[in-house]
Design a protein around this motif. Structure first.
Motif, PDB file in Angstrom:
ATOM      1  N   LEU A  68       0.769  -1.185  -0.131  1.00 35.56           N
ATOM      2  CA  LEU A  68      -0.107   0.112  -0.044  1.00 35.56           C
ATOM      3  C   LEU A  68       1.059   1.377   0.017  1.00 35.56           C
ATOM      4  O   LEU A  68       1.805   1.242   0.713  1.00 35.56           O
ATOM      5  N   ARG A  69       0.239   2.032  -0.738  1.00 31.89           N
ATOM      6  CA  ARG A  69       1.244   3.451  -0.660  1.00 31.89           C
ATOM      7  C   ARG A  69       0.554   4.373   0.476  1.00 31.89           C
ATOM      8  O   ARG A  69      -0.605   4.449   0.523  1.00 31.89           O
ATOM      9  N   ILE A  70       1.644   4.756   1.076  1.00 34.88           N
ATOM     10  CA  ILE A  70       1.201   5.624   2.266  1.00 34.88           C
ATOM     11  C   ILE A  70       2.063   7.064   2.087  1.00 34.88           C
ATOM     12  O   ILE A  70       3.028   6.983   2.078  1.00 34.88           O
ATOM     13  N   GLU A  71       1.085   8.155   1.838  1.00 39.78           N
ATOM     14  CA  GLU A  71       1.944   9.388   1.617  1.00 39.78           C
ATOM     15  C   GLU A  71       1.532  10.060   3.010  1.00 39.78           C
ATOM     16  O   GLU A  71       0.551  10.112   3.411  1.00 39.78           O
ATOM     17  N   MET A  72       2.501  10.938   3.416  1.00 39.82           N
ATOM     18  CA  MET A  72       2.621  11.511   4.461  1.00 39.82           C
ATOM     19  C   MET A  72       3.007  13.063   4.469  1.00 39.82           C
ATOM     20  O   MET A  72       3.884  13.358   3.600  1.00 39.82           O
ATOM     21  N   SER A  73       2.357  13.921   4.921  1.00 36.48           N
ATOM     22  CA  SER A  73       2.601  15.412   5.173  1.00 36.48           C
ATOM     23  C   SER A  73       2.595  16.091   6.153  1.00 36.48           C
ATOM     24  O   SER A  73       1.826  15.496   7.108  1.00 36.48           O
ATOM     25  N   LEU A  74       2.959  17.279   6.473  1.00 42.01           N
ATOM     26  CA  LEU A  74       2.856  17.961   7.584  1.00 42.01           C
ATOM     27  C   LEU A  74       2.010  19.043   7.579  1.00 42.01           C
ATOM     28  O   LEU A  74       1.993  20.031   6.606  1.00 42.01           O
ATOM     29  N   SER A  75       0.796  19.001   8.228  1.00 44.65           N
ATOM     30  CA  SER A  75      -0.278  19.879   7.945  1.00 44.65           C
ATOM     31  C   SER A  75      -0.074  20.759   9.366  1.00 44.65           C
ATOM     32  O   SER A  75      -0.792  21.945   9.057  1.00 44.65           O
ATOM     33  N   GLU A  76       0.593  20.778  10.276  1.00 42.41           N
ATOM     34  CA  GLU A  76       0.645  21.914  11.212  1.00 42.41           C
ATOM     35  C   GLU A  76       2.120  21.549  12.126  1.00 42.41           C
ATOM     36  O   GLU A  76       2.351  20.288  12.576  1.00 42.41           O
ATOM     37  N   LEU A  77       2.970  22.547  12.271  1.00 40.90           N
ATOM     38  CA  LEU A  77       4.045  22.345  13.060  1.00 40.90           C
ATOM     39  C   LEU A  77       3.994  23.465  13.970  1.00 40.90           C
ATOM     40  O   LEU A  77       4.077  24.795  14.020  1.00 40.90           O
ATOM     41  N   ARG A  78       3.976  23.085  15.281  1.00 40.33           N
ATOM     42  CA  ARG A  78       3.862  23.772  16.485  1.00 40.33           C
ATOM     43  C   ARG A  78       5.285  23.894  17.328  1.00 40.33           C
ATOM     44  O   ARG A  78       5.972  22.916  16.734  1.00 40.33           O
ATOM     45  N   PHE A  79       5.457  24.442  18.559  1.00 35.98           N
ATOM     46  CA  PHE A  79       6.460  24.491  19.006  1.00 35.98           C
ATOM     47  C   PHE A  79       6.881  23.054  20.021  1.00 35.98           C
ATOM     48  O   PHE A  79       7.845  22.871  20.434  1.00 35.98           O
ATOM     49  N   SER A  80       5.404  22.669  20.409  1.00 35.53           N
ATOM     50  CA  SER A  80       5.748  21.218  20.912  1.00 35.53           C
ATOM     51  C   SER A  80       4.906  20.188  20.598  1.00 35.53           C
ATOM     52  O   SER A  80       4.665  19.176  21.184  1.00 35.53           O
ATOM     53  N   SER A  81       4.399  20.427  19.188  1.00 34.23           N
ATOM     54  CA  SER A  81       3.780  19.154  18.781  1.00 34.23           C
ATOM     55  C   SER A  81       3.423  19.399  17.059  1.00 34.23           C
ATOM     56  O   SER A  81       4.022  20.533  16.655  1.00 34.23           O
ATOM     57  N   PHE A  82       3.498  18.323  16.315  1.00 34.78           N
ATOM     58  CA  PHE A  82       3.476  18.334  14.925  1.00 34.78           C
ATOM     59  C   PHE A  82       2.248  17.286  14.459  1.00 34.78           C
ATOM     60  O   PHE A  82       1.938  16.418  15.109  1.00 34.78           O
ATOM     61  N   THR A  83       1.520  17.856  13.489  1.00 34.23           N
ATOM     62  CA  THR A  83       0.596  16.977  12.918  1.00 34.23           C
ATOM     63  C   THR A  83       0.985  16.319  11.417  1.00 34.23           C
ATOM     64  O   THR A  83       1.058  17.183  10.590  1.00 34.23           O
ATOM     65  N   VAL A  84       0.650  14.948  11.522  1.00 37.22           N
ATOM     66  CA  VAL A  84       1.127  14.237  10.371  1.00 37.22           C
ATOM     67  C   VAL A  84      -0.145  13.958   9.577  1.00 37.22           C
ATOM     68  O   VAL A  84      -1.045  13.276  10.236  1.00 37.22           O
ATOM     69  N   ASP A  85      -0.500  14.330   8.455  1.00 37.52           N
ATOM     70  CA  ASP A  85      -1.650  13.941   7.628  1.00 37.52           C
ATOM     71  C   ASP A  85      -1.270  12.718   6.719  1.00 37.52           C
ATOM     72  O   ASP A  85      -0.079  12.328   6.365  1.00 37.52           O
ATOM     73  N   TYR A  86      -1.996  11.674   6.522  1.00 38.81           N
ATOM     74  CA  TYR A  86      -1.697  10.255   5.735  1.00 38.81           C
ATOM     75  C   TYR A  86      -3.005  10.316   4.761  1.00 38.81           C
ATOM     76  O   TYR A  86      -3.838  10.538   4.773  1.00 38.81           O
ATOM     77  N   LYS A  87      -2.393   9.858   3.482  1.00 38.79           N
ATOM     78  CA  LYS A  87      -3.362   9.333   2.494  1.00 38.79           C
ATOM     79  C   LYS A  87      -2.769   7.790   2.183  1.00 38.79           C
ATOM     80  O   LYS A  87      -1.837   7.665   1.721  1.00 38.79           O
ATOM     81  N   VAL A  88      -3.638   6.840   2.583  1.00 40.01           N
ATOM     82  CA  VAL A  88      -3.459   5.564   2.421  1.00 40.01           C
ATOM     83  C   VAL A  88      -4.163   4.996   0.899  1.00 40.01           C
ATOM     84  O   VAL A  88      -5.283   5.166   0.793  1.00 40.01           O
ATOM     85  N   HIS A  89      -3.133   4.727  -0.142  1.00 37.45           N
ATOM     86  CA  HIS A  89      -3.849   4.328  -1.188  1.00 37.45           C
ATOM     87  C   HIS A  89      -3.855   2.890  -1.254  1.00 37.45           C
ATOM     88  O   HIS A  89      -3.583   1.944  -0.435  1.00 37.45           O
ATOM     89  N   SER A  90      -5.170   2.116  -1.991  1.00 41.85           N
ATOM     90  CA  SER A  90      -5.453   0.760  -2.125  1.00 41.85           C
ATOM     91  C   SER A  90      -4.411   0.111  -2.891  1.00 41.85           C
ATOM     92  O   SER A  90      -4.570  -1.319  -2.784  1.00 41.85           O
ATOM     93  N   GLY A  91      -3.367   0.550  -3.375  1.00 38.37           N
ATOM     94  CA  GLY A  91      -2.380  -0.221  -3.883  1.00 38.37           C
ATOM     95  C   GLY A  91      -0.816   0.815  -3.943  1.00 38.37           C
ATOM     96  O   GLY A  91      -0.742   1.696  -3.232  1.00 38.37           O
ATOM     97  N   PRO A  92       0.035   0.195  -4.552  1.00 37.29           N
ATOM     98  CA  PRO A  92       1.501   0.954  -4.471  1.00 37.29           C
ATOM     99  C   PRO A  92       1.567   2.227  -5.475  1.00 37.29           C
ATOM    100  O   PRO A  92       2.569   3.169  -5.304  1.00 37.29           O
ATOM    101  N   SER A  93       0.607   2.369  -6.415  1.00 37.34           N
ATOM    102  CA  SER A  93       0.763   3.463  -7.222  1.00 37.34           C
ATOM    103  C   SER A  93      -0.183   4.842  -7.112  1.00 37.34           C
ATOM    104  O   SER A  93      -0.998   4.683  -6.012  1.00 37.34           O
ATOM    105  N   GLU A  94       0.343   5.973  -7.012  1.00 38.47           N
ATOM    106  CA  GLU A  94      -0.287   7.183  -6.888  1.00 38.47           C
ATOM    107  C   GLU A  94      -1.418   7.211  -7.499  1.00 38.47           C
ATOM    108  O   GLU A  94      -2.269   8.108  -6.864  1.00 38.47           O
ATOM    109  N   SER A  95      -1.659   6.484  -8.399  1.00 32.75           N
ATOM    110  CA  SER A  95      -3.019   6.508  -9.193  1.00 32.75           C
ATOM    111  C   SER A  95      -4.155   5.736  -8.335  1.00 32.75           C
ATOM    112  O   SER A  95      -5.117   5.857  -8.742  1.00 32.75           O
ATOM    113  N   ASP A  96      -3.783   4.766  -7.647  1.00 29.75           N
ATOM    114  CA  ASP A  96      -4.375   3.768  -6.712  1.00 29.75           C
ATOM    115  C   ASP A  96      -5.261   4.928  -5.945  1.00 29.75           C
ATOM    116  O   ASP A  96      -4.974   5.884  -5.355  1.00 29.75           O
ATOM    117  N   LYS A  97      -6.594   4.350  -5.619  1.00 33.07           N
ATOM    118  CA  LYS A  97      -7.753   5.069  -4.974  1.00 33.07           C
ATOM    119  C   LYS A  97      -7.324   5.365  -3.394  1.00 33.07           C
ATOM    120  O   LYS A  97      -6.457   4.567  -2.953  1.00 33.07           O
TER     121      LYS A  97
END
Length: 137
Positions: A68-97
């Motif tokens: 499974l392709r899991i894309e991660m991005s940073l949606s918030e960066l604070r001084f004492s915490s950070f938020t990671v967003d994920y998109k889990v695709h149904s397969g290994p490709s960026e084009s997978d749902k």
């Protein structure tokens, strides 16, 4: 990329919730621990705690032969915490749902002191850069 295991399935043949959370963890650990060490950061890999986790299912994830392709991005960066967003695709490709989206709020933790701590400037820079391109430092 992560590979679901046969034991990750529920009775309906889908990756169950607890296993999905583990797969998200398996995607972020190499970045936050190994990647941080390679970047010369010694404190970040010593302690990071999950403050909050939210998972949204858009389609079932089926255990099959592939990764499974899991894309991660940073949606918030604070001084004492950070938020990671994920998109889990149904397969290994960026084009997978995109079957699952999730978000994890994480905080650096000082194990010796037994409490949260602030992110250093170097850690903040590392997180901003490493998570700006899909989670590959």
């Amino acid at each position: 990329m992560v590979r679901p295991r046969w034991s990750d399935m529920d009775a309906f043949g889908h990756v169950n919730h607890a296993s999905m959370v583990t797969l998200l963890e398996e995607a972020r650990v190499p970045l936050l621990f190994d990647g941080a060490r390679r970047a010369g950061l010694t404190e970040l890999p010593k302690g990071i705690v999950v403050v909050r986790l939210a998972v949204r299912y858009h389609a079932p994830v089926i255990v099959g032969d592939g990764e499974l392709r899991i894309e991660m991005s940073l949606s918030e960066l604070r001084f004492s915490s950070f938020t990671v967003d994920y998109k889990v695709h149904s397969g290994p490709s960026e084009s997978d749902k995109v079957a699952v989206t999730a978000e994890t709020v994480l905080a650096p933790y000082d194990v010796g002191r037994g409490g949260p701590r602030r992110l250093s400037d170097a850690e903040r820079d590392f997180l901003a850069e490493a998570l700006s391109d899909g989670g590959s430092p």
